[in-house]
Enzyme design. Structure first.
Site, PDB file in Angstrom:
ATOM      1  N   ILE A 183       0.845  -1.071  -0.038  1.00  0.00           N
ATOM      2  CA  ILE A 183      -0.036   0.117  -0.081  1.00  0.00           C
ATOM      3  C   ILE A 183       0.935   1.330  -0.044  1.00  0.00           C
ATOM      4  O   ILE A 183       0.699   2.101  -0.647  1.00  0.00           O
ATOM      5  CB  ILE A 183      -0.960   0.050   1.290  1.00  0.00           C
ATOM      6  CG1 ILE A 183      -1.827  -1.271   1.204  1.00  0.00           C
ATOM      7  CG2 ILE A 183      -1.705   1.364   1.450  1.00  0.00           C
ATOM      8  CD1 ILE A 183      -2.747  -1.604   2.710  1.00  0.00           C
TER       9      ILE A 183
ATOM     10  N   VAL B  54      12.697  11.836  -6.023  1.00  0.00           N
ATOM     11  CA  VAL B  54      12.480  10.776  -4.885  1.00  0.00           C
ATOM     12  C   VAL B  54      13.719  10.461  -4.119  1.00  0.00           C
ATOM     13  O   VAL B  54      14.598   9.886  -4.796  1.00  0.00           O
ATOM     14  CB  VAL B  54      11.702   9.458  -5.519  1.00  0.00           C
ATOM     15  CG1 VAL B  54      11.459   8.548  -4.614  1.00  0.00           C
ATOM     16  CG2 VAL B  54      11.021   9.496  -6.830  1.00  0.00           C
TER      17      VAL B  54
ATOM     18  N   TYR C 109      -2.371  -6.600  17.053  1.00  0.00           N
ATOM     19  CA  TYR C 109      -2.391  -5.746  15.794  1.00  0.00           C
ATOM     20  C   TYR C 109      -3.717  -4.902  15.476  1.00  0.00           C
ATOM     21  O   TYR C 109      -3.814  -3.665  15.239  1.00  0.00           O
ATOM     22  CB  TYR C 109      -2.436  -6.762  14.452  1.00  0.00           C
ATOM     23  CG  TYR C 109      -2.753  -5.943  13.229  1.00  0.00           C
ATOM     24  CD1 TYR C 109      -1.731  -5.112  12.596  1.00  0.00           C
ATOM     25  CD2 TYR C 109      -3.845  -6.150  12.312  1.00  0.00           C
ATOM     26  CE1 TYR C 109      -1.980  -4.505  11.505  1.00  0.00           C
ATOM     27  CE2 TYR C 109      -4.112  -5.766  11.327  1.00  0.00           C
ATOM     28  CZ  TYR C 109      -3.108  -4.722  10.559  1.00  0.00           C
ATOM     29  OH  TYR C 109      -3.555  -4.038   9.624  1.00  0.00           O
TER      30      TYR C 109
ATOM     31  N   LYS D 142      -4.411  -0.943  15.677  1.00  0.00           N
ATOM     32  CA  LYS D 142      -4.719  -0.108  14.673  1.00  0.00           C
ATOM     33  C   LYS D 142      -5.945   0.705  15.425  1.00  0.00           C
ATOM     34  O   LYS D 142      -6.386   1.699  14.818  1.00  0.00           O
ATOM     35  CB  LYS D 142      -5.373  -0.967  13.687  1.00  0.00           C
ATOM     36  CG  LYS D 142      -4.281  -1.640  12.759  1.00  0.00           C
ATOM     37  CD  LYS D 142      -3.435  -0.504  12.209  1.00  0.00           C
ATOM     38  CE  LYS D 142      -2.393  -1.020  11.131  1.00  0.00           C
ATOM     39  NZ  LYS D 142      -1.258  -0.091  10.689  1.00  0.00           N
TER      40      LYS D 142
HETATM   41  N1  NAP Z   1      -2.857  -5.801   3.570  1.00  0.00           N
HETATM   42  C1  NAP Z   1      -3.745  -5.500   4.283  1.00  0.00           C
HETATM   43  O1  NAP Z   1      -4.913  -6.302   4.058  1.00  0.00           O
HETATM   44  C2  NAP Z   1      -4.160  -4.269   5.291  1.00  0.00           C
HETATM   45  C3  NAP Z   1      -5.418  -4.178   5.571  1.00  0.00           C
HETATM   46  C4  NAP Z   1      -5.372  -3.039   6.368  1.00  0.00           C
HETATM   47  C5  NAP Z   1      -4.461  -2.289   6.796  1.00  0.00           C
HETATM   48  N2  NAP Z   1      -3.269  -2.448   6.437  1.00  0.00           N
HETATM   49  C6  NAP Z   1      -1.903  -1.638   6.808  1.00  0.00           C
HETATM   50  O2  NAP Z   1      -1.420  -1.112   5.651  1.00  0.00           O
HETATM   51  C7  NAP Z   1      -0.144  -0.946   5.865  1.00  0.00           C
HETATM   52  C8  NAP Z   1       0.652  -1.391   4.975  1.00  0.00           C
HETATM   53  O3  NAP Z   1       0.685  -2.624   4.756  1.00  0.00           O
HETATM   54  P1  NAP Z   1       0.732  -3.663   3.470  1.00  0.00           P
HETATM   55  O4  NAP Z   1      -0.396  -4.544   3.519  1.00  0.00           O
HETATM   56  O5  NAP Z   1       1.300  -2.561   2.440  1.00  0.00           O
HETATM   57  O6  NAP Z   1       2.019  -4.724   4.018  1.00  0.00           O
HETATM   58  P2  NAP Z   1       3.464  -5.214   3.509  1.00  0.00           P
HETATM   59  O7  NAP Z   1       3.217  -4.955   1.895  1.00  0.00           O
HETATM   60  O8  NAP Z   1       4.099  -5.956   4.221  1.00  0.00           O
HETATM   61  O9  NAP Z   1       4.174  -3.651   3.593  1.00  0.00           O
HETATM   62  C9  NAP Z   1       4.548  -3.272   4.835  1.00  0.00           C
HETATM   63  C10 NAP Z   1       5.543  -2.023   4.488  1.00  0.00           C
HETATM   64  O10 NAP Z   1       6.063  -1.561   5.895  1.00  0.00           O
HETATM   65  C11 NAP Z   1       7.341  -1.694   6.040  1.00  0.00           C
HETATM   66  N3  NAP Z   1       7.639  -1.966   7.217  1.00  0.00           N
HETATM   67  C12 NAP Z   1       7.540  -2.783   8.075  1.00  0.00           C
HETATM   68  N4  NAP Z   1       8.012  -2.748   9.160  1.00  0.00           N
HETATM   69  C13 NAP Z   1       8.902  -1.853   9.244  1.00  0.00           C
HETATM   70  C14 NAP Z   1       9.991  -1.362   9.989  1.00  0.00           C
HETATM   71  N5  NAP Z   1      10.205  -1.646  11.146  1.00  0.00           N
HETATM   72  N6  NAP Z   1      10.728  -0.133   9.653  1.00  0.00           N
HETATM   73  C15 NAP Z   1      10.387   0.461   8.500  1.00  0.00           C
HETATM   74  N7  NAP Z   1       9.389  -0.099   7.665  1.00  0.00           N
HETATM   75  C16 NAP Z   1       8.827  -1.245   8.016  1.00  0.00           C
HETATM   76  C17 NAP Z   1       7.768  -2.583   4.955  1.00  0.00           C
HETATM   77  O11 NAP Z   1       8.924  -2.516   4.350  1.00  0.00           O
HETATM   78  P3  NAP Z   1      10.483  -3.284   4.896  1.00  0.00           P
HETATM   79  O12 NAP Z   1      10.048  -4.751   5.013  1.00  0.00           O
HETATM   80  O13 NAP Z   1      11.215  -3.117   3.700  1.00  0.00           O
HETATM   81  O14 NAP Z   1      10.885  -2.498   6.266  1.00  0.00           O
HETATM   82  C18 NAP Z   1       6.970  -2.334   3.818  1.00  0.00           C
HETATM   83  O15 NAP Z   1       7.214  -1.301   2.927  1.00  0.00           O
HETATM   84  C19 NAP Z   1       0.361  -1.396   7.296  1.00  0.00           C
HETATM   85  O16 NAP Z   1       0.051  -0.376   8.299  1.00  0.00           O
HETATM   86  C20 NAP Z   1      -1.057  -2.389   7.582  1.00  0.00           C
HETATM   87  O17 NAP Z   1      -1.241  -2.714   8.919  1.00  0.00           O
HETATM   88  C21 NAP Z   1      -2.910  -3.516   5.471  1.00  0.00           C
END
Ligand code: NAP
Length: 285
Positions: free
Chosen positions: A34, A74, A172, A176
């Protein structure tokens, strides 16, 4: 340090020297999913970007693509935002580059699936440190400047899970709920200042998130379906810029959020726990 990784053609736009420059948007967790899709949205609107995450190779690869596609500057910063040093390092690098942050997107986050009492403590505390700690730290660093300038905004990424306690993903969901509560409160505090404050609360999104949270067999994904990261980012960005405070992308998610706000917890909490159980898809044995 922030890499000199300009992919665009904005030679005169580096640093904020008082002249007209495109806004600077900081997006955490932009190496994939995202956050990366949101980065494309902000870049398409002409913003200069600072992208942060741990995986520097992905950040650099994606930043080059974004610069090429949208013609904007960027910058990338590899940082573990679950640590105070990671947040401090990001803030210092931005300040050293002479940039003022107009928009902050607190998107970096991770999940955890399974009973709380069986979870590794380090994983739980790391989740809290990034989902809550980094979001609070970075907002507190950059919001005062936005208010002083009377423009800009903060977009915090929560979840449909922020509307209800989530047995089997308890930490989690609680993290949130914090994001949701903080953002709604801050939106009230900054009202009339010219600064936007919004929370994006998606339902399931098709990213690596579920696998990394050991939740890829979560029944909720099959029950609700998943939106693409691009759809969530498009809706999130457009509604954030329009000044909406709570952004719930997609009709199914909107109806779910409304139901969760209205239903008593003695119904919604066990139901959510049932949805969050891990079940092998039919045919897998
Ligand atoms: N996917 C879903 O169903 C969903 C639904 C609702 C909300 N969300 C929320 O949306 C957000 C993005 O999730 P996503 O679905 O895109 O997941 P994702 O594909 O796993 O991406 C997570 C991102 O957060 C970064 N990240 C994680 N831990 C980190 C740390 N300690 N320091 C710096 N960066 C960190 C990761 O980068 P690196 O690993 O490179 O650090 C990655 O860029 C999250 O807050 C998640 O809770 C997701």
């Amino acid at each position: 340090m922030i890499d000199d990784n300009r992919s665009g053609t904005l030679d005169g736009a580096r640093g904020d020297d008082g002249g007209p420059t495109p806004p600077v948007s900081v997006i955490t967790g932009a190496s994939r999913g995202i956050g990366l899709a949101l980065a494309h949205e902000f870049a398409a609107a002409g913003h200069r970007l600072v992208l942060a995450a741990r995986d520097s190779a992905s950040l650099e690869r994606e930043s080059r693509k974004i610069g090429k596609i949208h013609g904007v500057e960027v910058y990338v910063q590899a940082a573990d935002l679950a640590t105070a040093e990671g947040c401090q390092g990001l803030a210092d690098a931005i300040s050293d580059a002479g940039l003022e942050v107009d928009y902050l997107v607190n998107n970096a986050g991770g999940g955890q699936c399974g009973p709380f009492h069986e979870a590794e403590r380090e994983k739980l505390t790391a989740l809290v440190d990034v989902n809550i700690g980094a979001l609070t730290d970075l907002t507190s660093r950059f919001l005062p400047g936005m208010i002083a300038r009377g423009r800009g905004g903060v977009l915090n990424v929560s979840s449909l899970g922020g509307f209800v306690p989530g047995p089997n993903q308890a930490t989690y969901y609680a993290s949130k709920a914090y994001v949701m509560s903080l953002t709604e409160a801050l939106a009230q505090e900054v009202w009339g200042s010219g600064v936007k404050m919004a929370v994006l609360a998606p339902g399931p999104v098709a990213t690596d998130f579920h696998k990394k949270a050991d939740a890829e067999h979560g029944f909720y994904i099959r029950f609700m379906g998943a939106l693409s990261a691009e759809t969530v980012a498009r809706i999130g960005f457009a509604n954030f810029m329009c000044g909406q405070t709570i952004i719930v992308p997609g009709w199914t998610t909107m109806l779910s959020a409304l139901s969760l706000r209205l239903a008593p917890h003695f119904i919604s909490v066990p139901f959510t726990g049932w949805l969050l159980q891990q079940r092998e898809p039919p045919g897998n044995g």
